[in-house]
Design a protein around this motif. Structure first.
Motif, PDB file in Angstrom:
ATOM      1  N   SER A 276      -6.991  -0.486   5.547  1.00 27.16           N
ATOM      2  CA  SER A 276      -7.353   0.814   4.981  1.00 27.16           C
ATOM      3  C   SER A 276      -6.348   1.870   5.385  1.00 27.16           C
ATOM      4  CB  SER A 276      -8.748   1.241   5.461  1.00 27.16           C
ATOM      5  OG  SER A 276      -9.723   0.296   5.090  1.00 27.16           O
ATOM      6  N   PRO A 277      -6.118   2.876   4.514  1.00 20.52           N
ATOM      7  CA  PRO A 277      -5.252   3.996   4.906  1.00 20.52           C
ATOM      8  C   PRO A 277      -5.980   4.910   5.867  1.00 20.52           C
ATOM      9  CG  PRO A 277      -6.191   4.388   2.747  1.00 20.52           C
ATOM     10  CD  PRO A 277      -6.629   3.005   3.147  1.00 20.52           C
TER      11      PRO A 277
ATOM     12  N   MET B  61       0.829  -1.209   0.000  1.00 21.70           N
ATOM     13  CA  MET B  61       0.000   0.000   0.000  1.00 21.70           C
ATOM     14  C   MET B  61       0.865   1.262   0.000  1.00 21.70           C
ATOM     15  SD  MET B  61      -2.897  -1.277   2.734  1.00 21.70           S
ATOM     16  CE  MET B  61      -3.675   0.334   2.835  1.00 21.70           C
ATOM     17  N   ASN B  62       1.904   1.275   0.826  1.00 20.97           N
ATOM     18  CA  ASN B  62       2.782   2.452   0.893  1.00 20.97           C
ATOM     19  C   ASN B  62       3.537   2.653  -0.418  1.00 20.97           C
ATOM     20  OD1 ASN B  62       2.019   2.961   3.549  1.00 20.97           O
ATOM     21  ND2 ASN B  62       3.667   1.717   4.400  1.00 20.97           N
TER      22      ASN B  62
ATOM     23  N   TRP C 293      -7.548   8.000   6.276  1.00 22.05           N
ATOM     24  CA  TRP C 293      -8.070   9.101   5.475  1.00 22.05           C
ATOM     25  C   TRP C 293      -8.172  10.362   6.325  1.00 22.05           C
ATOM     26  CZ3 TRP C 293      -9.100   8.492   0.326  1.00 22.05           C
ATOM     27  CH2 TRP C 293      -9.125   7.178  -0.144  1.00 22.05           C
TER      28      TRP C 293
ATOM     29  N   THR D 222       1.111   4.121  -3.021  1.00 16.75           N
ATOM     30  CA  THR D 222       0.780   5.517  -2.704  1.00 16.75           C
ATOM     31  C   THR D 222       1.965   6.441  -2.954  1.00 16.75           C
ATOM     32  OG1 THR D 222      -0.799   4.786  -1.016  1.00 16.75           O
ATOM     33  CG2 THR D 222      -0.037   7.051  -0.893  1.00 16.75           C
TER      34      THR D 222
ATOM     35  N   TYR E 252      -1.968   7.338  -5.566  1.00 17.08           N
ATOM     36  CA  TYR E 252      -3.298   6.764  -5.346  1.00 17.08           C
ATOM     37  C   TYR E 252      -3.366   6.143  -3.960  1.00 17.08           C
ATOM     38  CZ  TYR E 252      -3.420   6.944 -10.464  1.00 17.08           C
ATOM     39  OH  TYR E 252      -3.355   7.359 -11.770  1.00 17.08           O
ATOM     40  N   TYR E 253      -4.457   6.405  -3.247  1.00 17.44           N
ATOM     41  CA  TYR E 253      -4.705   5.688  -2.006  1.00 17.44           C
ATOM     42  C   TYR E 253      -5.317   4.338  -2.335  1.00 17.44           C
ATOM     43  CZ  TYR E 253      -3.798   9.948   0.615  1.00 17.44           C
ATOM     44  OH  TYR E 253      -3.199  11.052   1.163  1.00 17.44           O
ATOM     45  N   CYS E 254      -5.028   3.353  -1.519  1.00 20.12           N
ATOM     46  CA  CYS E 254      -5.532   2.016  -1.808  1.00 20.12           C
ATOM     47  C   CYS E 254      -6.005   1.337  -0.532  1.00 20.12           C
ATOM     48  CB  CYS E 254      -4.485   1.159  -2.508  1.00 20.12           C
ATOM     49  SG  CYS E 254      -2.879   1.141  -1.702  1.00 20.12           S
ATOM     50  N   GLU E 255      -6.819   0.312  -0.725  1.00 20.57           N
ATOM     51  CA  GLU E 255      -7.406  -0.456   0.369  1.00 20.57           C
ATOM     52  C   GLU E 255      -7.338  -1.930  -0.009  1.00 20.57           C
ATOM     53  OE1 GLU E 255     -11.188   0.785   2.536  1.00 20.57           O
ATOM     54  OE2 GLU E 255     -11.909  -0.865   1.280  1.00 20.57           O
TER      55      GLU E 255
ATOM     56  N   TYR F  64      -8.124   4.393  -5.186  1.00 19.30           N
ATOM     57  CA  TYR F  64      -8.956   5.601  -5.146  1.00 19.30           C
ATOM     58  C   TYR F  64      -8.229   6.732  -5.869  1.00 19.30           C
ATOM     59  CZ  TYR F  64     -11.558   3.054  -1.583  1.00 19.30           C
ATOM     60  OH  TYR F  64     -12.289   2.113  -0.911  1.00 19.30           O
ATOM     61  N   THR F  65      -8.885   7.326  -6.890  1.00 19.67           N
ATOM     62  CA  THR F  65      -8.255   8.377  -7.674  1.00 19.67           C
ATOM     63  C   THR F  65      -9.307   9.346  -8.179  1.00 19.67           C
ATOM     64  OG1 THR F  65      -7.024   8.845  -9.691  1.00 19.67           O
ATOM     65  CG2 THR F  65      -8.352   6.861  -9.687  1.00 19.67           C
TER      66      THR F  65
END
Length: 477
Positions: free
Chosen positions: A172-173, A151-152, A175, A155, A160-163, A202-203
């Motif tokens: 989950s990040p 995930m890091n 938010w 990002t 992009y944030y991701c889950e 997520y974008t």
């Protein structure tokens, strides 16, 4: 890259090409006034073609456009008649033809070289990025660390944030704020044979960029492989622990059955002999048989006590009942009980040296006496006749030291490093003969550690084994 970005790039390239041709024309005009021949001026336009190819990032079309513009400019400004597109001199026509061919070849070759150079740089960056992805997962263990790393990485390199969803668990990040306009793209996380989970991106963009898509796919693929490896490793460790547990159970049951059967057989044999031949036996013989029954019973009690202590020290709810006890009392109780098991050997071989002062230790008397008994029993079992066993205690600074030593052959080097592990007996490697489940020293270590003490074992320089227990000394209140 979207349509607007491409159009903007082409506009910049076209403006650059026109500017280069204009500059080449101005320079050629200045050189012409200084008397430079036309065939030398045309070299400036060749340079302009090559320069435009470089500026336009390798697009062949712009090299061709520069060649055409350069040909027209040279013909218009420097070929007679001037300021017209007409050519009367055959040599000028040939020169213009060679210029156009040379410009085309140079532009095409430069464009291809520029394109190949760009591809090579992209491949180098891609290889470096793949190496970084692989390297970041190499030494990772644990599902949480593996997922966090993936995930890091995504990002940090794409924005992009991701889950990640694995089974029922969602990673989950954090938010800072939720924006309803954020779009979500879902990719599967696959192992070698099964689907492990999903990753959501997520974008704000309508679609994921091509370069970012390749990077994300590589990270997700690598994460799937590492998670698959972690699952296989965890399963192997679980199977290994189960196998070791079964092995320990079978070893314990075999050893316990042997150690219980041996004294029970002796007790049964002596008791049967007394019952069946009571009136024929002399009093001394009955006393001897009764002594054998007592000796075997003491050994049986000590074996059962070791087994019970093993279950107690492995119980999380186990708590010591510690009280202040004198060192002399602990040693006397241990000597009295071991003498019942080895009556003749204790009388001949055991030497006891009590401390000169009244010393106290804060211990669970029953548990700690078992430690001393096990050490003495170990010394008797591994000592030959006509040798001695020294049992002593003394004060060393703020500690009390208990020592059990002998003058036998010492501890075998093959087991000295694992001496305090469960089921370690030299005889157990070849047969089941000999007394001892192999738990005595293991229980000693567990009990001593529970008392905040230290137990060690080694060989004396002059020969023989030496076991030492160190406990904190308590002052009399």
């Amino acid at each position: 890259m979207n349509g607007k970005s491409k159009l903007h790039e082409h506009m910049i390239c076209m403006i650059s090409v026109i500017g280069i041709v204009v500059v080449a024309t101005i320079l050629s005009s200045g050189l012409s006034k200084l008397g430079v021949e036309d065939d030398n001026l045309i070299m400036l336009y060749l340079i302009a073609v090559l320069l435009s190819t470089v500026v336009s990032k390798g697009y062949i079309a712009y090299g061709l456009i520069t060649a055409v513009l350069g040909l027209l400019s040279f013909n218009y400004f420097f070929t007679y008649p001037l300021f017209t597109m007409m050519v009367y001199d055959v040599q000028d026509l040939i020169m213009l033809g060679f210029f156009f061919i040379t410009a085309l070849i140079g532009g095409v070759m430069t464009s291809k070289y520029k394109h190949q150079s760009t591809i090579a740089k992209q491949n180098e960056l891609t290889a470096q990025l793949m190496y970084e992805i692989t390297e970041s997962f190499v030494n990772l263990t644990g599902v949480d660390d593996i997922v966090d790393n993936a995930m890091n990485f995504i990002t940090d390199h794409t924005g992009y944030y991701c889950e990640v969803t694995l089974g029922d668990k969602v990673y989950s990040p954090e938010w800072t704020e939720y924006r309803p306009s954020v779009k979500c793209y879902v990719l599967p996380i696959n192992g070698r044979t099964t689907r492990l989970g999903l990753i959501k991106l997520y974008t704000d963009e309508r679609s994921v960029m091509e370069d970012d898509d390749k990077l994300i796919s590589a990270v997700v693929y690598q994460m799937g492989l590492v998670l698959d490896r972690e699952s296989i490793y965890t399963e192997r460790e679980k199977i290994k622990l189960e196998m070791e547990s079964e092995h320990l159970k079978s070893t314990l049951l075999r050893s316990i059955s042997h150690d219980l059967r041996t004294p029970l057989t002796g007790i049964l044999g002596a008791g049967t002999l007394i019952v069946e031949n009571f009136y024929e036996l002399e009093d001394d013989e009955i006393i001897r048989l009764a002594g054998d029954i007592m000796e075997q019973s003491e050994w049986l009690i000590m074996t059962v006590q070791n087994i019970l202590n093993m279950t107690r020290v492995n119980d999380k709810s186990f708590a010591l009942r510690r009280e202040l006890e004198t060192v002399d009392d602990l040693m006397s109780q241990a000597v009295m009980r071991i003498s019942r098991v080895y009556p003749s050997q204790a009388k001949e071989m055991l030497k006891v040296k009590f401390p000169g002062d009244l010393l106290f230790v804060n211990v669970d008397a029953q548990m700690f006496e078992q430690v001393l008994i096990n050490l003495l029993d170990n010394a008797f079992k591994h000592s030959v006749s006509c040798s001695y066993i020294l049992f002593t205690a003394y004060k060393d600074g703020k500690n009390i030291v208990f020592e059990v030593s002998d003058d036998g052959e010492g501890i075998d080097e093959s087991i000295i490093d694992t001496l305090f592990d469960g089921f370690v007996t030299l005889q157990s490697k070849t047969s089941d003969k000999g007394r001892g489940v192999g738990l005595g020293l293991s229980i000693c270590r567990a009990i001593v550690n529970a008392h905040d003490g230290v137990i060690t074992a080694g060989n004396k320089p002059e020969g023989g084994a030496l076991f030492r227990v160190v406990l904190p000394c308590e002052e009399e209140s």
